[in-house]
Design a protein around this motif. Structure first.
Motif, PDB file in Angstrom:
ATOM      1  N   CYS A 143       0.775  -1.180  -0.014  1.00 47.93           N
ATOM      2  CA  CYS A 143      -0.007  -0.175  -0.152  1.00 47.93           C
ATOM      3  C   CYS A 143       0.805   1.126   0.044  1.00 47.93           C
ATOM      4  N   MET A 144       1.933   1.402   0.726  1.00 47.78           N
ATOM      5  CA  MET A 144       2.834   2.495   0.900  1.00 47.78           C
ATOM      6  C   MET A 144       3.495   2.535  -0.766  1.00 47.78           C
ATOM      7  N   VAL A 145       3.690   1.546  -1.338  1.00 51.31           N
ATOM      8  CA  VAL A 145       4.472   1.404  -2.757  1.00 51.31           C
ATOM      9  C   VAL A 145       3.549   1.950  -3.544  1.00 51.31           C
ATOM     10  N   LEU A 146       2.071   1.660  -3.555  1.00 57.66           N
ATOM     11  CA  LEU A 146       1.120   2.066  -4.232  1.00 57.66           C
ATOM     12  C   LEU A 146       0.842   3.564  -4.201  1.00 57.66           C
ATOM     13  N   ALA A 147       0.798   3.991  -3.031  1.00 62.33           N
ATOM     14  CA  ALA A 147       0.567   5.326  -2.574  1.00 62.33           C
ATOM     15  C   ALA A 147       1.951   6.258  -3.245  1.00 62.33           C
ATOM     16  N   ALA A 148       2.964   5.788  -3.046  1.00 64.40           N
ATOM     17  CA  ALA A 148       4.172   6.551  -3.527  1.00 64.40           C
ATOM     18  C   ALA A 148       4.097   6.451  -5.042  1.00 64.40           C
ATOM     19  N   SER A 149       3.789   5.424  -5.700  1.00 66.48           N
ATOM     20  CA  SER A 149       3.991   5.194  -6.960  1.00 66.48           C
ATOM     21  C   SER A 149       2.792   6.081  -7.832  1.00 66.48           C
ATOM     22  N   SER A 150       1.499   6.205  -7.096  1.00 65.33           N
ATOM     23  CA  SER A 150       0.578   6.884  -7.502  1.00 65.33           C
ATOM     24  C   SER A 150       0.964   8.456  -7.774  1.00 65.33           C
ATOM     25  N   VAL A 151       1.663   8.952  -6.856  1.00 64.23           N
ATOM     26  CA  VAL A 151       2.204  10.183  -6.794  1.00 64.23           C
ATOM     27  C   VAL A 151       3.268  10.455  -7.931  1.00 64.23           C
TER      28      VAL A 151
ATOM     29  N   GLY B 214       6.000  -3.029 -16.046  1.00 63.88           N
ATOM     30  CA  GLY B 214       6.661  -3.612 -14.890  1.00 63.88           C
ATOM     31  C   GLY B 214       5.503  -3.814 -13.911  1.00 63.88           C
ATOM     32  N   ALA B 215       4.546  -3.154 -13.849  1.00 62.53           N
ATOM     33  CA  ALA B 215       3.406  -3.321 -12.790  1.00 62.53           C
ATOM     34  C   ALA B 215       2.571  -4.449 -13.461  1.00 62.53           C
ATOM     35  N   PHE B 216       2.385  -4.500 -14.793  1.00 66.60           N
ATOM     36  CA  PHE B 216       1.679  -5.874 -15.239  1.00 66.60           C
ATOM     37  C   PHE B 216       2.452  -7.068 -15.064  1.00 66.60           C
TER      38      PHE B 216
ATOM     39  N   GLU C 114      -4.593  -2.039  -9.342  1.00 72.80           N
ATOM     40  CA  GLU C 114      -4.582  -0.615  -9.130  1.00 72.80           C
ATOM     41  C   GLU C 114      -3.517   0.076  -9.945  1.00 72.80           C
ATOM     42  N   LEU C 115      -2.137  -0.523  -9.859  1.00 69.92           N
ATOM     43  CA  LEU C 115      -1.018   0.087 -10.174  1.00 69.92           C
ATOM     44  C   LEU C 115      -0.801   0.421 -11.692  1.00 69.92           C
ATOM     45  N   PRO C 116      -1.090  -0.320 -12.619  1.00 71.77           N
ATOM     46  CA  PRO C 116      -0.391  -0.216 -13.977  1.00 71.77           C
ATOM     47  C   PRO C 116      -1.287   1.258 -14.588  1.00 71.77           C
TER      48      PRO C 116
END
Length: 147
Positions: free
Chosen positions: A9-17, A34-36, A73-75
């Motif tokens: 979740c922390m990676v998700l939040a950081a990567s979204s920004v 990479g996310a896929f 949610e990442l890609p």
């Protein structure tokens, strides 16, 4: 698993920004690819379970699906305006509504997989897993160049 999920979740939040301010098209392409790849690797962990090749362990499946739900949610942040290229067809940007609808259906199917895993119902997990796979195929067929 909770620690892993918290870190994800922390990676998700950081990567979204970070994902909203790619320095180049190549960076956006590398990010989404990479996310896929990571997402596909974790979806692949369920394949032997739904095929009956390994014993069903409800807790283990629930843990993997929880991670898949986060990774799903990442890609999408890597598909902003001006990020055309890679294996992606131009239709993603030219027909954005269809792409968004396909993405939304994928997320809906992942959430249904999560609900099935939470119930511990193997038959429902199998059905939901197949629907997630169909979402992937639909997107690949319509929005990804064949290799």
């Amino acid at each position: 698993m909770k620690k892993i999920l918290g870190a994800a979740c922390m990676v998700l939040a950081a990567s979204s920004v970070q994902a909203q301010s790619f320095q180049s098209t190549d960076d956006a392409i590398a990010y989404r690819q990479g996310a896929f790849q990571v997402l596909a690797a974790h979806v692949g962990r369920l394949r032997p379970v739904v095929r009956g090749q390994v014993p069903y362990n409800a807790e283990a499946v629930e843990d993997v699906v929880e991670l898949i739900e986060t990774l799903a949610e990442l890609p999408w942040a890597g598909f902003g305006p001006g990020t055309e290229g890679g294996n992606s067809k131009k239709d993603i940007w030219a027909n954005n509504k269809a792409f968004e609808d396909t993405r939304t259906q994928f997320i809906v199917n992942v959430k249904a997989l999560k609900e099935a895993a939470d119930k511990g119902d193997l038959e429902l997990v199998k059905k939901s897993f197949n629907e997630v796979g169909q979402s992937c195929r639909t997107c690949h067929d319509n929005f990804r160049h064949k290799r």
